[in-house]
Scaffold this active site. Structure first.
Site, mmCIF file in Angstrom:
data_model
loop_
_atom_site.group_PDB
_atom_site.id
_atom_site.type_symbol
_atom_site.label_atom_id
_atom_site.label_comp_id
_atom_site.label_asym_id
_atom_site.label_seq_id
_atom_site.Cartn_x
_atom_site.Cartn_y
_atom_site.Cartn_z
ATOM 1 N N HIS A 63 22.076 44.659 51.685
ATOM 2 C CA HIS A 63 21.203 44.439 50.578
ATOM 3 C C HIS A 63 20.358 45.804 49.987
ATOM 4 O O HIS A 63 20.622 46.278 49.000
ATOM 5 C CB HIS A 63 20.210 43.358 50.364
ATOM 6 N N HIS A 71 22.427 41.816 57.451
ATOM 7 C CA HIS A 71 22.312 41.430 56.428
ATOM 8 C C HIS A 71 21.391 41.936 55.059
ATOM 9 O O HIS A 71 21.868 42.338 54.225
ATOM 10 C CB HIS A 71 22.275 39.981 56.242
ATOM 11 N N GLU A 72 20.249 41.897 55.702
ATOM 12 C CA GLU A 72 19.003 42.401 54.720
ATOM 13 C C GLU A 72 19.353 44.168 54.410
ATOM 14 O O GLU A 72 19.129 44.253 53.355
ATOM 15 C CB GLU A 72 17.569 42.278 55.112
#
Length: 156
Positions: free
Chosen positions: A71, A67-68
């Protein structure tokens, strides 16, 4: 797991899922309580919650890292890296990263609340507060009398 092992895991996942190297730092931040991790825009580093790793294990940590990394890679490329952006949502689906991480149950944490009871010296009116207050700075709102602390009780 140490920060060094975490760094290697993040670099490996970045190469495996995005075919692009991760060139910044990844580390555990013990102050994170309500989020699984965060991508820092200014430094491009990734901070991760160690408690979630200890509670749920490596698979949950892998999801948070992916998920990170979504980003990270979108921000580096100048694309939409925020949760509401279409680019971000499509990349999450493509790599199979979760939109939200699991949360540690509130049942595990007992919350203790302290109620402080104050009384006006003149009119005997009672005041209950969660926060402790300095009685020398406040007066009774009805008769302008001095206030004193009666007791403090703790509740679960």
């Amino acid at each position: 797991m140490t920060d060094t092992e975490l760094q290697l895991l993040v670099e490996e996942l970045s190469q495996q899922y995005f075919q692009v190297p991760f060139l910044h730092r990844a580390y555990f931040n013990s102050r994170l309580k309500t989020t699984g991790g965060r991508y820092l825009l200014r430094t491009h580093n990734i901070e991760l919650n160690k408690q979630l790793y200890e509670h749920f294990g490596i698979e949950e940590l892998r999801g948070i890292i992916l998920h990170e990394l979504c980003h990270y890679h979108l921000h580096i490329r100048g694309m939409g890296y925020k949760h509401r952006d279409q680019d971000f949502r499509l990349l999450l689906k493509k790599v199979g990263a979760p939109r939200f991480c699991s949360s540690i149950e509130e049942k595990d944490k007992k919350r203790i609340i302290t109620i402080h009871t104050y009384q006006c010296i003149n009119c005997k009116r009672l005041y209950s507060r969660k926060r402790k207050m300095n009685v020398s700075k406040y007066r009774c709102s009805y008769c302008n009398g001095a206030i004193r602390l009666i007791n403090s009780e703790k509740f679960e």
